[in-house]
Structures are given as structure tokens and as C-alpha cells.
Design a protein around this motif. Structure first.
Motif, PDB file in Angstrom:
ATOM      1  N   TRP A 139      38.067  55.450  29.855  1.00 36.38           N
ATOM      2  CA  TRP A 139      39.384  54.870  29.100  1.00 36.38           C
ATOM      3  C   TRP A 139      40.593  55.334  30.171  1.00 36.38           C
ATOM      4  N   LYS A 140      40.651  56.200  31.282  1.00 35.32           N
ATOM      5  CA  LYS A 140      41.730  55.647  32.284  1.00 35.32           C
ATOM      6  C   LYS A 140      40.978  54.657  33.232  1.00 35.32           C
ATOM      7  N   PHE A 141      39.379  54.672  33.040  1.00 31.95           N
ATOM      8  CA  PHE A 141      38.734  53.416  34.868  1.00 31.95           C
ATOM      9  C   PHE A 141      39.155  52.162  33.573  1.00 31.95           C
ATOM     10  N   LEU A 142      39.187  52.210  32.670  1.00 33.87           N
ATOM     11  CA  LEU A 142      39.105  50.981  32.026  1.00 33.87           C
ATOM     12  C   LEU A 142      40.550  50.374  31.998  1.00 33.87           C
ATOM     13  N   ILE A 143      41.919  51.244  31.787  1.00 29.94           N
ATOM     14  CA  ILE A 143      42.745  51.017  31.982  1.00 29.94           C
ATOM     15  C   ILE A 143      43.540  49.985  33.551  1.00 29.94           C
ATOM     16  N   ALA A 144      43.193  51.459  34.025  1.00 30.45           N
ATOM     17  CA  ALA A 144      43.172  50.411  35.367  1.00 30.45           C
ATOM     18  C   ALA A 144      42.526  49.032  35.895  1.00 30.45           C
ATOM     19  N   ASN A 145      41.295  49.849  35.531  1.00 27.38           N
ATOM     20  CA  ASN A 145      40.578  47.817  36.017  1.00 27.38           C
ATOM     21  C   ASN A 145      41.264  46.836  35.199  1.00 27.38           C
ATOM     22  N   VAL A 146      41.611  47.240  33.877  1.00 26.04           N
ATOM     23  CA  VAL A 146      42.037  45.572  33.171  1.00 26.04           C
ATOM     24  C   VAL A 146      43.415  44.986  33.659  1.00 26.04           C
ATOM     25  N   LEU A 147      44.095  45.811  33.431  1.00 27.91           N
ATOM     26  CA  LEU A 147      45.582  45.953  34.428  1.00 27.91           C
ATOM     27  C   LEU A 147      45.380  45.103  35.967  1.00 27.91           C
ATOM     28  N   GLY A 148      44.359  46.289  37.042  1.00 30.64           N
ATOM     29  CA  GLY A 148      44.201  45.705  37.655  1.00 30.64           C
ATOM     30  C   GLY A 148      43.759  44.163  38.328  1.00 30.64           C
ATOM     31  N   GLY A 149      42.467  44.224  37.677  1.00 30.98           N
ATOM     32  CA  GLY A 149      42.604  43.177  37.282  1.00 30.98           C
ATOM     33  C   GLY A 149      43.439  41.347  36.913  1.00 30.98           C
ATOM     34  N   ILE A 150      44.292  41.704  35.905  1.00 29.44           N
ATOM     35  CA  ILE A 150      44.930  40.969  35.647  1.00 29.44           C
ATOM     36  C   ILE A 150      46.020  40.823  36.894  1.00 29.44           C
ATOM     37  N   CYS A 151      46.668  41.645  37.272  1.00 28.15           N
ATOM     38  CA  CYS A 151      47.425  41.693  38.724  1.00 28.15           C
ATOM     39  C   CYS A 151      47.089  40.542  39.420  1.00 28.15           C
ATOM     40  N   TRP A 152      45.652  41.393  39.723  1.00 29.53           N
ATOM     41  CA  TRP A 152      44.880  41.039  41.185  1.00 29.53           C
ATOM     42  C   TRP A 152      44.773  39.719  40.983  1.00 29.53           C
TER      43      TRP A 152
END
Length: 219
Positions: A139-152
């Protein structure tokens, strides 16, 4: 045919699939030039009306998130042996030094390493698999993954598209002559790098031979 006319014949679907696929594979852990492909496709969108920047950005975001998630699952199943195998296959990207650097970043920053890693070439390849290897909670990975993907991905498309539209008139002036010059420059640079690499390898081989040669004992 002018390059502008040629670009108009490239199907938009092909561009979307290429961007999503390359970024997804890179995020999965395969060393590919995802950022270069994304920037190039966005510049195309800035000059070609049939390529929708919103769809392009969505494909890039989806590729980043899905690729990272698959990489996480592979890393969680494969563990340390996976990193050792990748090190043998891709020593320039997954060598011991690269792995140690990425592990230190994950140990220090945790889920922030996944988010920030999206903007750093080395960590962008490592983020998914390494997070799985280190057993980061999904769940931690998914949050960071989604936010990072959207921002980048989303941020890159928005920024490059805006700049590209501003330079659209200049881009429209590009001709076959310009492409030929760029190609010759690229080939020339590649050849020079190969020559320098061979010379460096030769010098390294000579040093190794000199170091391994038995010393002569004088009487």
C-alpha cells in the motif's frame, strides 16, 4: 516529402502504445530510454493535431504505474537472487555499486524513494523491483507509485507540450537536411565513442599484462 507531412502519417495509436510500452518496460526494470521516448512523443503531439496530449499523458502514467507494480511483484517473488541475475545481464545498470546506492536510498527514504526515484533515471529502473525485494508494504509502494507516475509523466507531458507549442513554427521548418545532419552527427559521435572505448580497453589490457608479468630477479 517534408518531415511535417511524414509525421502526419504516423498513427496516433502507435505513438500511444509505444510510449506506454517503453515506459512500462523501463519501470518494470528493463533499461530503456523512457524519458527520451516520452519527450519525443510529446513534441510530436505539439506539432501534430491528431496526437492528443491528454491521451498521451494518460498512456505514459498508466505505463509507469503498471510497469512499476509488475516490477514490485517480480522483485518480491525473486528476492536477492533476482538482483544478482540482473547484475549479470545488465552490469552497467544493475552492478553491485548501483544496487548498493539504490538500497541506501530506499533504507533512508522509504516510500519517498519510490516517488522521487521516478524523476531519477537509475532509481526509475530500480524502484519497482527493489521495493519488492526489500518487502516494502504494497500500500505504501502503490501510493508513492501512483503519485510519482502522475507527477513525472503528466508533468513532463504538460511542460514539454507547452514549450513545443511555443516553438511549433520553428519545428515546422525542420527538413530532411536537418534530419540528415542530426543523423550524421549521431553516427559520428557513436563512432568516436567506440574508438575511444577501444583505445581505453587496449590501454587497460596493457596495464593488466604489465602487472601480471613475472618480475625479473637480477643477480
Amino acid at each position: 516529402m517534408h518531415i511535417q507531412h511524414w509525421l502526419e502519417t504516423v498513427p496516433a495509436v502507435a505513438v500511444y502504445l509505444m510510449v506506454g510500452g517503453v515506459i512500462g518496460l523501463e519501470s518494470l526494470g528493463i533499461p530503456l530510454p523512457g524519458e527520451i521516448v516520452l519527450v519525443s512523443a510529446t513534441l510530436m503531439a505539439a506539432s501534430q493535431d491528431h496526437i492528443n496530449p491528454y491521451v498521451l499523458g494518460a498512456c505514459a502514467v498508466a505505463g509507469a504505474i503498471i510497469g512499476d507494480s509488475i516490477g514490485y511483484l517480480i522483485g518480491r517473488k525473486g528476492g536477492k537472487p533476482l538482483l544478482a541475475w540482473l547484475g549479470r545481464k545488465f552490469p552497467k545498470h544493475f552492478g553491485p555499486h548501483h544496487v548498493a546506492t539504490a538500497e541506501r536510498s530506499f533504507t533512508k527514504w522509504g516510500m519517498w524513494a519510490v516517488f522521487v526515484g521516478r524523476f531519477i533515471a537509475l532509481l526509475r529502473i530500480f524502484a519497482g523491483p527493489l521495493a519488492g525485494v526489500l518487502k516494502m508494504p504494497y500500500w505504501k509502494f502503490l501510493i508513492a507509485n501512483v503519485l510519482g507516475g502522475i507527477c513525472w509523466a503528466g508533468g513532463t507531458v504538460a511542460l514539454v507540450y507547452t514549450v513545443g507549442k511555443a516553438a511549433e513554427k520553428w519545428m515546422g521548418q525542420i527538413s530532411y537536411f536537418g534530419l540528415a545532419a542530426a543523423a550524421l552527427f549521431g553516427v559520428g559521435s557513436f563512432v568516436m565513442m567506440r574508438i575511444k572505448a577501444k583505445k581505453a580497453a587496449a590501454r587497460s589490457g596493457e596495464r593488466q599484462e604489465a602487472e601480471s608479468a613475472p618480475a625479473t630477479v637480477g643477480e
